[in-house]
Design a protein around this motif. Structure first.
Motif, PDB file in Angstrom:
ATOM      1  N   MET A  84       0.812  -1.212   0.000  1.00 46.35           N
ATOM      2  CA  MET A  84       0.000   0.000   0.000  1.00 46.35           C
ATOM      3  C   MET A  84       0.852   1.271   0.000  1.00 46.35           C
ATOM      4  O   MET A  84       0.366   2.344  -0.339  1.00 46.35           O
ATOM      5  N   ASP A  85       2.140   1.159   0.372  1.00 49.59           N
ATOM      6  CA  ASP A  85       3.030   2.316   0.292  1.00 49.59           C
ATOM      7  C   ASP A  85       3.879   2.284  -0.982  1.00 49.59           C
ATOM      8  O   ASP A  85       4.946   2.889  -1.061  1.00 49.59           O
ATOM      9  N   ASP A  86       3.382   1.530  -1.995  1.00 48.19           N
ATOM     10  CA  ASP A  86       3.951   1.492  -3.349  1.00 48.19           C
ATOM     11  C   ASP A  86       5.309   0.807  -3.456  1.00 48.19           C
ATOM     12  O   ASP A  86       6.042   1.028  -4.420  1.00 48.19           O
ATOM     13  N   LYS A  87       5.636  -0.058  -2.525  1.00 48.23           N
ATOM     14  CA  LYS A  87       6.852  -0.860  -2.657  1.00 48.23           C
ATOM     15  C   LYS A  87       6.570  -2.046  -3.579  1.00 48.23           C
ATOM     16  O   LYS A  87       5.600  -2.784  -3.384  1.00 48.23           O
ATOM     17  N   VAL A  88       7.417  -2.224  -4.607  1.00 46.41           N
ATOM     18  CA  VAL A  88       7.227  -3.321  -5.561  1.00 46.41           C
ATOM     19  C   VAL A  88       7.555  -4.652  -4.893  1.00 46.41           C
ATOM     20  O   VAL A  88       8.626  -4.818  -4.297  1.00 46.41           O
ATOM     21  N   VAL A  89       6.620  -5.601  -4.996  1.00 45.95           N
ATOM     22  CA  VAL A  89       6.803  -6.931  -4.413  1.00 45.95           C
ATOM     23  C   VAL A  89       7.216  -7.936  -5.480  1.00 45.95           C
ATOM     24  O   VAL A  89       8.180  -8.691  -5.308  1.00 45.95           O
ATOM     25  N   GLU A  90       6.486  -7.952  -6.613  1.00 46.19           N
ATOM     26  CA  GLU A  90       6.758  -8.950  -7.649  1.00 46.19           C
ATOM     27  C   GLU A  90       6.061  -8.551  -8.951  1.00 46.19           C
ATOM     28  O   GLU A  90       5.088  -7.789  -8.949  1.00 46.19           O
ATOM     29  N   TYR A  91       6.586  -9.069 -10.070  1.00 48.54           N
ATOM     30  CA  TYR A  91       5.975  -8.874 -11.390  1.00 48.54           C
ATOM     31  C   TYR A  91       5.369 -10.195 -11.840  1.00 48.54           C
ATOM     32  O   TYR A  91       5.938 -11.259 -11.589  1.00 48.54           O
ATOM     33  N   GLY A 109      -6.519 -10.823   4.686  1.00 43.36           N
ATOM     34  CA  GLY A 109      -7.006  -9.503   5.053  1.00 43.36           C
ATOM     35  C   GLY A 109      -6.017  -8.382   4.801  1.00 43.36           C
ATOM     36  O   GLY A 109      -6.375  -7.197   4.921  1.00 43.36           O
ATOM     37  N   THR A 110      -4.767  -8.723   4.437  1.00 40.86           N
ATOM     38  CA  THR A 110      -3.759  -7.686   4.172  1.00 40.86           C
ATOM     39  C   THR A 110      -4.133  -6.891   2.923  1.00 40.86           C
ATOM     40  O   THR A 110      -4.351  -7.473   1.857  1.00 40.86           O
ATOM     41  N   PRO A 111      -4.207  -5.564   2.999  1.00 43.36           N
ATOM     42  CA  PRO A 111      -4.503  -4.752   1.811  1.00 43.36           C
ATOM     43  C   PRO A 111      -3.274  -4.656   0.907  1.00 43.36           C
ATOM     44  O   PRO A 111      -2.158  -4.469   1.381  1.00 43.36           O
ATOM     45  N   LEU A 112      -3.486  -4.806  -0.408  1.00 43.01           N
ATOM     46  CA  LEU A 112      -2.399  -4.754  -1.380  1.00 43.01           C
ATOM     47  C   LEU A 112      -2.870  -4.056  -2.657  1.00 43.01           C
ATOM     48  O   LEU A 112      -4.070  -3.856  -2.863  1.00 43.01           O
ATOM     49  N   LYS A 113      -1.880  -3.745  -3.506  1.00 40.66           N
ATOM     50  CA  LYS A 113      -2.171  -3.124  -4.794  1.00 40.66           C
ATOM     51  C   LYS A 113      -1.699  -4.032  -5.928  1.00 40.66           C
ATOM     52  O   LYS A 113      -0.658  -4.688  -5.824  1.00 40.66           O
ATOM     53  N   LEU A 114      -2.463  -4.053  -7.021  1.00 41.54           N
ATOM     54  CA  LEU A 114      -2.022  -4.658  -8.268  1.00 41.54           C
ATOM     55  C   LEU A 114      -2.156  -3.604  -9.363  1.00 41.54           C
ATOM     56  O   LEU A 114      -3.230  -3.036  -9.555  1.00 41.54           O
ATOM     57  N   VAL A 115      -1.045  -3.348 -10.057  1.00 41.88           N
ATOM     58  CA  VAL A 115      -1.030  -2.308 -11.088  1.00 41.88           C
ATOM     59  C   VAL A 115      -0.948  -2.968 -12.467  1.00 41.88           C
ATOM     60  O   VAL A 115      -0.002  -3.699 -12.761  1.00 41.88           O
ATOM     61  N   ARG A 116      -1.948  -2.714 -13.274  1.00 38.26           N
ATOM     62  CA  ARG A 116      -1.969  -3.218 -14.655  1.00 38.26           C
ATOM     63  C   ARG A 116      -0.997  -2.410 -15.506  1.00 38.26           C
ATOM     64  O   ARG A 116      -0.956  -1.177 -15.429  1.00 38.26           O
ATOM     65  N   THR A 117      -0.189  -3.107 -16.322  1.00 37.49           N
ATOM     66  CA  THR A 117       0.776  -2.425 -17.173  1.00 37.49           C
ATOM     67  C   THR A 117       0.534  -2.756 -18.639  1.00 37.49           C
ATOM     68  O   THR A 117       0.067  -3.849 -18.980  1.00 37.49           O
ATOM     69  N   GLN A 118       0.850  -1.791 -19.486  1.00 33.50           N
ATOM     70  CA  GLN A 118       0.769  -1.959 -20.936  1.00 33.50           C
ATOM     71  C   GLN A 118       2.069  -1.448 -21.531  1.00 33.50           C
ATOM     72  O   GLN A 118       2.357  -0.258 -21.480  1.00 33.50           O
ATOM     73  N   ASP A 119       2.877  -2.371 -22.092  1.00 35.11           N
ATOM     74  CA  ASP A 119       4.184  -2.004 -22.649  1.00 35.11           C
ATOM     75  C   ASP A 119       5.031  -1.235 -21.638  1.00 35.11           C
ATOM     76  O   ASP A 119       5.712  -0.259 -21.978  1.00 35.11           O
ATOM     77  N   GLY A 120       4.962  -1.664 -20.377  1.00 34.65           N
ATOM     78  CA  GLY A 120       5.774  -1.069 -19.327  1.00 34.65           C
ATOM     79  C   GLY A 120       5.177   0.171 -18.678  1.00 34.65           C
ATOM     80  O   GLY A 120       5.745   0.692 -17.720  1.00 34.65           O
TER      81      GLY A 120
END
Length: 237
Positions: A21-28, A53-64
């Motif tokens: 949630m603080d924008d640290k990259v975990v994995e691709y 229950g842990t809140p997380l983010k998933l960011v969709r990417t297109q060509d990086g």
């Protein structure tokens, strides 16, 4: 084995980045979204284990480029699969530059017609210039556009690497937008050809008009969970 067609159509798969949630990259890895279940599965070679229950983010990417953000709570967590539920989504500004918008936009292409023959020699202090390069103007139909590139069709023969200037009047006004033809696309048996172009420069009113339109179109095409509907601004002329 029988498959539920509605379930298949419900699935949307794309490249994604898992973040805290603080924008640290975990994995691709790869994400599969279920709009019906309001959940998303993230798969990779190795995924850290998270407490339910842990809140997380998933960011969709297109060509990086990051184009869409999903936030949710951990429902299932293993070393190769993570599932988030209770999703919210947000269309990111990068969508306007990375994902072309299908559109019907009439316009005009302007460029230089190169001479196929050398000009005549000087004769009695006059030079016959009928075959020198001259300006050309022709109608085009833009069918796809984003902030970095566009495609159009026309009946004009254009070579790769050629530079043009684009004008449009509807649904937005663009003036003298410079583009370079990167690829010639052949369509069927008619006398029209398609051209994929990079947009060389986008500033001032051209940027304002195009970015506003594409942000609106990106929202309409990508936004899934519409808790706050987008209110498009009225386009001025």
């Amino acid at each position: 084995m029988e498959y539920d067609l509605d379930d298949i159509l419900d699935k949307i798969t794309f490249f994604a980045t898992l973040k805290t949630m603080d924008d640290k990259v975990v994995e691709y890895g790869t994400a599969t979204l279920s709009t019906v279940n309001r959940s998303i599965d993230f798969e990779s070679e190795f995924v850290p284990i998270f407490t339910i229950g842990t809140p997380l983010k998933l960011v969709r990417t297109q060509d990086g480029t990051e184009v869409q953000l999903f936030t949710g709570e951990t429902y299932l967590s293993s070393q190769t699969l993570l599932r988030l539920v209770s999703l919210q989504d947000e269309v990111l500004p990068g969508a306007a530059s990375a994902i072309p918008c299908d559109i019907a936009m009439e316009g005009t292409g302007k460029g230089i017609t190169q001479s196929s023959r050398k000009p005549m020699r000087k004769f009695m202090n006059f030079l016959i210039c009928n075959d020198l390069p001259r300006e050309k103007s022709f109608p085009i139909a833009i069918n796809s556009i984003c902030l970095s590139n566009l495609t159009f069709t026309c009946k004009e023969n254009i070579e790769e690497g050629e530079r043009l200037y684009i004008d449009t009047s509807y649904p937005i006004i663009l003036k003298d937008m410079p583009v370079t033809v990167n690829k010639v696309l052949i369509f069927g048996n008619d006398d029209s050809c398609g051209y994929k172009c990079s947009i060389d420069e986008l500033s001032g009113r051209n940027f304002e008009k195009l970015s506003t339109m594409l942000e609106r179109e990106s929202y309409q095409r990508l936004k899934i969970f519409r808790s706050n509907p987008f209110s498009p601004e009225k386009e001025d002329s």
